[in-house]
Design a protein around this motif. Structure first.
Motif, PDB file in Angstrom:
ATOM      1  N   ASN A  48       0.817  -1.213   0.000  1.00  0.00           N
ATOM      2  CA  ASN A  48       0.000   0.000   0.000  1.00  0.00           C
ATOM      3  C   ASN A  48       0.848   1.258   0.000  1.00  0.00           C
ATOM      4  N   LEU A  49       1.925   1.257   0.774  1.00  0.00           N
ATOM      5  CA  LEU A  49       2.759   2.451   0.887  1.00  0.00           C
ATOM      6  C   LEU A  49       3.882   2.485  -0.147  1.00  0.00           C
ATOM      7  N   LEU A 452     -12.578  13.282  15.271  1.00  0.00           N
ATOM      8  CA  LEU A 452     -11.902  12.490  14.255  1.00  0.00           C
ATOM      9  C   LEU A 452     -11.311  13.415  13.203  1.00  0.00           C
ATOM     10  N   CYS A 453     -10.022  13.264  12.934  1.00  0.00           N
ATOM     11  CA  CYS A 453      -9.326  14.047  11.906  1.00  0.00           C
ATOM     12  C   CYS A 453      -8.926  13.122  10.756  1.00  0.00           C
ATOM     13  N   ARG A 454      -8.952  13.650   9.547  1.00  0.00           N
ATOM     14  CA  ARG A 454      -8.481  12.869   8.407  1.00  0.00           C
ATOM     15  C   ARG A 454      -6.966  12.683   8.498  1.00  0.00           C
ATOM     16  N   ARG A 455      -6.549  11.439   8.341  1.00  0.00           N
ATOM     17  CA  ARG A 455      -5.131  11.102   8.406  1.00  0.00           C
ATOM     18  C   ARG A 455      -4.491  11.377   7.045  1.00  0.00           C
ATOM     19  N   LEU A 456      -3.327  12.004   7.038  1.00  0.00           N
ATOM     20  CA  LEU A 456      -2.623  12.272   5.789  1.00  0.00           C
ATOM     21  C   LEU A 456      -2.207  10.975   5.122  1.00  0.00           C
ATOM     22  N   CYS A 457      -2.344  10.921   3.802  1.00  0.00           N
ATOM     23  CA  CYS A 457      -1.895   9.763   3.039  1.00  0.00           C
ATOM     24  C   CYS A 457      -0.364   9.735   3.024  1.00  0.00           C
ATOM     25  N   SER A 458       0.201   8.604   2.658  1.00  0.00           N
ATOM     26  CA  SER A 458       1.662   8.481   2.590  1.00  0.00           C
ATOM     27  C   SER A 458       2.263   9.376   1.508  1.00  0.00           C
ATOM     28  N   CYS A 459       1.421   9.921   0.616  1.00  0.00           N
ATOM     29  CA  CYS A 459       1.929  10.825  -0.431  1.00  0.00           C
ATOM     30  C   CYS A 459       2.038  12.266   0.066  1.00  0.00           C
ATOM     31  N   LYS A 460       1.888  12.478   1.366  1.00  0.00           N
ATOM     32  CA  LYS A 460       1.908  13.823   1.950  1.00  0.00           C
ATOM     33  C   LYS A 460       3.193  14.566   1.597  1.00  0.00           C
ATOM     34  N   LEU A 483      10.335  21.920  13.977  1.00  0.00           N
ATOM     35  CA  LEU A 483       9.030  21.419  13.569  1.00  0.00           C
ATOM     36  C   LEU A 483       8.961  21.183  12.066  1.00  0.00           C
ATOM     37  N   LYS A 484       8.475  20.001  11.674  1.00  0.00           N
ATOM     38  CA  LYS A 484       8.170  19.712  10.279  1.00  0.00           C
ATOM     39  C   LYS A 484       6.675  19.459  10.179  1.00  0.00           C
ATOM     40  N   SER A 485       5.998  20.286   9.403  1.00  0.00           N
ATOM     41  CA  SER A 485       4.555  20.109   9.239  1.00  0.00           C
ATOM     42  C   SER A 485       4.267  19.642   7.820  1.00  0.00           C
ATOM     43  N   TYR A 486       3.219  18.832   7.693  1.00  0.00           N
ATOM     44  CA  TYR A 486       2.896  18.225   6.410  1.00  0.00           C
ATOM     45  C   TYR A 486       1.456  18.535   6.021  1.00  0.00           C
ATOM     46  N   GLY A 487       1.206  18.463   4.715  1.00  0.00           N
ATOM     47  CA  GLY A 487      -0.125  18.664   4.187  1.00  0.00           C
ATOM     48  C   GLY A 487      -0.400  17.691   3.063  1.00  0.00           C
ATOM     49  N   PRO A 488      -1.629  17.669   2.551  1.00  0.00           N
ATOM     50  CA  PRO A 488      -1.962  16.731   1.479  1.00  0.00           C
ATOM     51  C   PRO A 488      -1.333  17.154   0.151  1.00  0.00           C
ATOM     52  N   ARG A 489      -0.886  16.180  -0.597  1.00  0.00           N
ATOM     53  CA  ARG A 489      -0.358  16.456  -1.933  1.00  0.00           C
ATOM     54  C   ARG A 489      -1.513  16.814  -2.866  1.00  0.00           C
ATOM     55  N   GLN A 490      -1.331  17.854  -3.661  1.00  0.00           N
ATOM     56  CA  GLN A 490      -2.350  18.251  -4.620  1.00  0.00           C
ATOM     57  C   GLN A 490      -2.599  17.106  -5.609  1.00  0.00           C
ATOM     58  N   GLY A 491      -3.830  16.654  -5.693  1.00  0.00           N
ATOM     59  CA  GLY A 491      -4.154  15.558  -6.598  1.00  0.00           C
ATOM     60  C   GLY A 491      -3.937  14.190  -5.996  1.00  0.00           C
ATOM     61  N   GLY A 492      -3.278  14.120  -4.823  1.00  0.00           N
ATOM     62  CA  GLY A 492      -3.098  12.868  -4.109  1.00  0.00           C
ATOM     63  C   GLY A 492      -2.436  11.778  -4.926  1.00  0.00           C
ATOM     64  N   CYS A 493      -2.851  10.539  -4.672  1.00  0.00           N
ATOM     65  CA  CYS A 493      -2.308   9.370  -5.377  1.00  0.00           C
ATOM     66  C   CYS A 493      -3.418   8.329  -5.499  1.00  0.00           C
ATOM     67  N   GLU A 494      -3.087   7.186  -6.065  1.00  0.00           N
ATOM     68  CA  GLU A 494      -4.085   6.128  -6.249  1.00  0.00           C
ATOM     69  C   GLU A 494      -4.609   5.610  -4.912  1.00  0.00           C
ATOM     70  N   LYS A 495      -3.729   5.525  -3.939  1.00  0.00           N
ATOM     71  CA  LYS A 495      -4.110   4.964  -2.650  1.00  0.00           C
ATOM     72  C   LYS A 495      -5.203   5.791  -1.971  1.00  0.00           C
ATOM     73  N   CYS A 496      -5.110   7.113  -2.068  1.00  0.00           N
ATOM     74  CA  CYS A 496      -6.069   7.987  -1.389  1.00  0.00           C
ATOM     75  C   CYS A 496      -7.170   8.481  -2.324  1.00  0.00           C
ATOM     76  N   GLY A 498      -6.900  10.466  -4.787  1.00  0.00           N
ATOM     77  CA  GLY A 498      -6.694  11.846  -5.194  1.00  0.00           C
ATOM     78  C   GLY A 498      -7.002  12.880  -4.133  1.00  0.00           C
ATOM     79  N   SER A 499      -7.409  12.446  -2.936  1.00  0.00           N
ATOM     80  CA  SER A 499      -7.803  13.411  -1.897  1.00  0.00           C
ATOM     81  C   SER A 499      -6.628  13.880  -1.039  1.00  0.00           C
ATOM     82  N   GLY A 500      -5.565  13.087  -0.969  1.00  0.00           N
ATOM     83  CA  GLY A 500      -4.445  13.417  -0.092  1.00  0.00           C
ATOM     84  C   GLY A 500      -4.614  12.894   1.324  1.00  0.00           C
ATOM     85  N   TYR A 501      -5.778  12.286   1.603  1.00  0.00           N
ATOM     86  CA  TYR A 501      -6.064  11.756   2.944  1.00  0.00           C
ATOM     87  C   TYR A 501      -6.474  10.285   2.831  1.00  0.00           C
TER      88      TYR A 501
END
Length: 566
Positions: A48-49, A452-460, A483-496, A498-501
């Motif tokens: 998956n990852l 409940l928060c949406r978990r970032l996908c591995s494509c973050k 501090l390193k902060s992360y966000g969703p990748r624009q367009g995501g990936c197949e696993k998520c 395309g949402s990034g989460y």
């Protein structure tokens, strides 16, 4: 990097990957822990990852377990063999594809032969002996989609549930898509299957003046998945009502019903159906009922270690009340039932009362109020039947609150939920309802608020956030340089998709009722004073818990803001 002699303490397949030099020992151990936390096989987690190339995983699995590997691109699909497993979800959930049959054995292509439960389920369903053959995960995914075309002409069955009740039985008469008006019936059935595959929690069929849309709630957020013609909106609503055994002639009053969808010989999924008349027709919301207890794993909820310890300590007490609070959709029921599942032993008598039972547990007496029994009546009966543990779906009125508190006084463990913003407000709310401060202070052992928060996908991706924004959110100035902060990748990936989460994780405020807290409660102090006391005792609030998950790269700062409004 070529193979090397392993000095790892790992064994089996993880050790083989370390030996091959494709995975470090640290990454292998982290993957093992994460896969256990998510409740999935180690190999599936790697796939998956995409931590290791699929072709390397396939070759290493073949060598480790002595299972033959096949180049699935060179195989011609056999419809007759594929239809031995005539349920789409076996393909989509288990990533398993039947290739050929020899005698009583069916050879099935899989990317993860360690997923024993999947192989056992397929074997049980087909009543044949299954022989796994290893295929590269990405190639298997590509060939599964065209394989599903063999099902397009096969009728699907949707069985009707009882009106307004959680019926374990299903009607013998089923709805067959080959019958009259098949196109929109087939559309409804396809939406139900698609929602399950996407992991949606509910479906919304929504009519408007000029458009009709279907939205799924995935990871807590609605997304449009279809826009059928507005002309068939009444037929869609009417057929869903027929499936739910609702009155089709009543279009101007809300109704509630159920549908049981059979997805295999041994598995069915319930949908709770609620209709509502709107300006442009009937809106229908279908909620997927996750009735399995398999997901009730405390390690998957998202607790910090100290929070988990506090919850387990409260569950271990011989009597008293545990309250779980938060808005609708915050995961209260799962947290509550996780606790019940831990307490569910042979020597105890457990009884629960809810508006509608969503999670079914063996050896637990479960009551629904829509069967004609009120919360208060159920609690009185539970006490009379000497229930050791009582769970109340919701304390919504003074009578229910007093009975639940009295049960906790009388030596019962009582678990329940409230709709308040945080843990301190729950205590003030109960007092404002009219329950004695002394009773609240004496009976309540623990209050747990959650979201409940949406978990970032591995494509973050890593984000660059202004220092002032981080300070305003609650981070300390000394934390920011590291501090390193992360966000969703624009367009995501197949696993998520395309949402990034991908998936959700809980953030919690777990507040035990200390002696200092009891004194403030008996003085009828307000929620602000109680929150200050909790802070002095080192109890993290929802913001603190959320910021920790932002630091861990699990959720984004924007997502935390969306959920708790920072």
């Amino acid at each position: 990097m070529g193979p090397q002699k392993s000095t790892s303490h790992l064994t089996g397949f993880p050790n083989r990957l370390v030996t091959l030099g494709v995975l470090s020992e640290a990454d292998a151990k982290a993957a093992i822990e994460e896969s256990r936390a998510e409740g999935i096989p180690f190999v599936t987690y790697l796939v998956n990852l995409k931590l290791v190339e699929h072709k390397i995983i396939a070759r290493a699995l073949s060598e480790e377990f002595g299972i033959p590997q096949i180049d699935i691109d060179s195989i011609e699909l056999n419809p007759n063999v594929i239809k031995l497993i005539n349920e789409k979800l076996f393909f989509l959930e288990h990533k398993a594809l039947p290739l050929f049959k020899r005698g009583k054995r069916v050879f099935v292509a899989v990317s993860d032969p360690t997923n024993i439960n999947a192989l056992k389920e397929i074997q049980s369903y087909t009543n044949t002996e299954i022989e796994p053959i290893i295929a590269e995960a990405d190639k298997l995914d590509k060939i599964i989609e065209p394989a599903l075309e063999f099902f397009e002409t096969k009728p699907e069955k949707v069985e009707r549930g009882g009106k307004g009740k959680d019926c374990d039985h299903v009607l013998e008469k089923t709805i067959n898509v080959s019958e009259v008006e098949a196109p929109f019936i087939k559309f409804i059935n396809s939406m139900l299957f698609k929602a399950i595959i996407m992991g949606a929690s509910d479906l919304h069929f929504e009519p408007y003046e000029k458009i009709y849309r279907v939205r799924f709630r995935v990871d807590g957020v609605l997304r449009v998945v279809a826009k059928p013609p507005i002309a068939i909106s009444r037929k869609l609503a009417a057929h869903i009502k027929i499936m739910s055994r609702l009155d089709v002639t009543k279009q101007h009053v809300p109704q509630k019903g159920r549908i049981k969808l059979k997805i295999s010989a041994k598995k069915a999924i319930d949908f709770r159906v609620i209709t509502c008349p709107t300006l442009w027709g009937e809106k229908v919301v279908m909620r997927i009922i996750e009735s399995s207890a398999a997901k009730l794993n405390i390690d998957r909820l998202g607790f910090e270690e100290d929070q988990k310890r506090l919850y387990l300590e409260a569950l271990a007490k011989p009597y008293g009340m545990i309250l779980v609070t938060g808005p609708t959709g915050s995961g209260k029921t799962v947290s509550l039932y996780t606790g019940i599942n831990i307490l569910n032993k042979e020597g105890v008598n457990i009884s629960t009362v809810e508006e509608a039972v969503e999670i079914k547990l063996p050896s637990v007496n479960q009551v629904q109020v829509d069967d004609g029994t009120s919360f208060a009546e159920a609690i009185r009966t539970f006490i009379a039947q000497e229930s050791d543990i009582i769970a109340v779906g919701d304390i919504r009125d003074l009578e229910t609150g007093k009975l639940a508190i009295n049960a906790a006084f009388r030596g019962h463990i009582v678990l329940s939920t409230l709709y308040t913003n945080d843990a301190p407000q729950s205590l003030s709310h109960m007092i404002n309802m009219g329950i004695s401060p002394l009773a609240v202070a004496s009976a309540v052992n623990l209050v747990m608020a959650q979201r409940l928060c949406r978990r970032l996908c591995s494509c973050k991706i890593e984000q660059d956030i202004a220092e002032q924004t981080l300070l305003s959110a609650g981070f300390k100035k000394e934390e920011i340089p590291e501090l390193k902060s992360y966000g969703p990748r624009q367009g995501g990936c197949e696993k998520c998709g395309g949402s990034g989460y991908k998936g959700r994780v809980g953030i919690y405020q777990v507040m035990p009722i200390s002696e200092g807290m009891k004194c403030l409660i008996m003085e009828s102090r307000n929620a602000i004073a109680l929150a200050e006391q909790a802070s002095r005792e080192g109890i993290a609030d929802l913001r603190d818990s959320g910021l920790k998950k932002v630091k861990e790269g699990m959720i984004s700062l924007d997502e935390l803001g969306r959920v708790i409004g920072i």
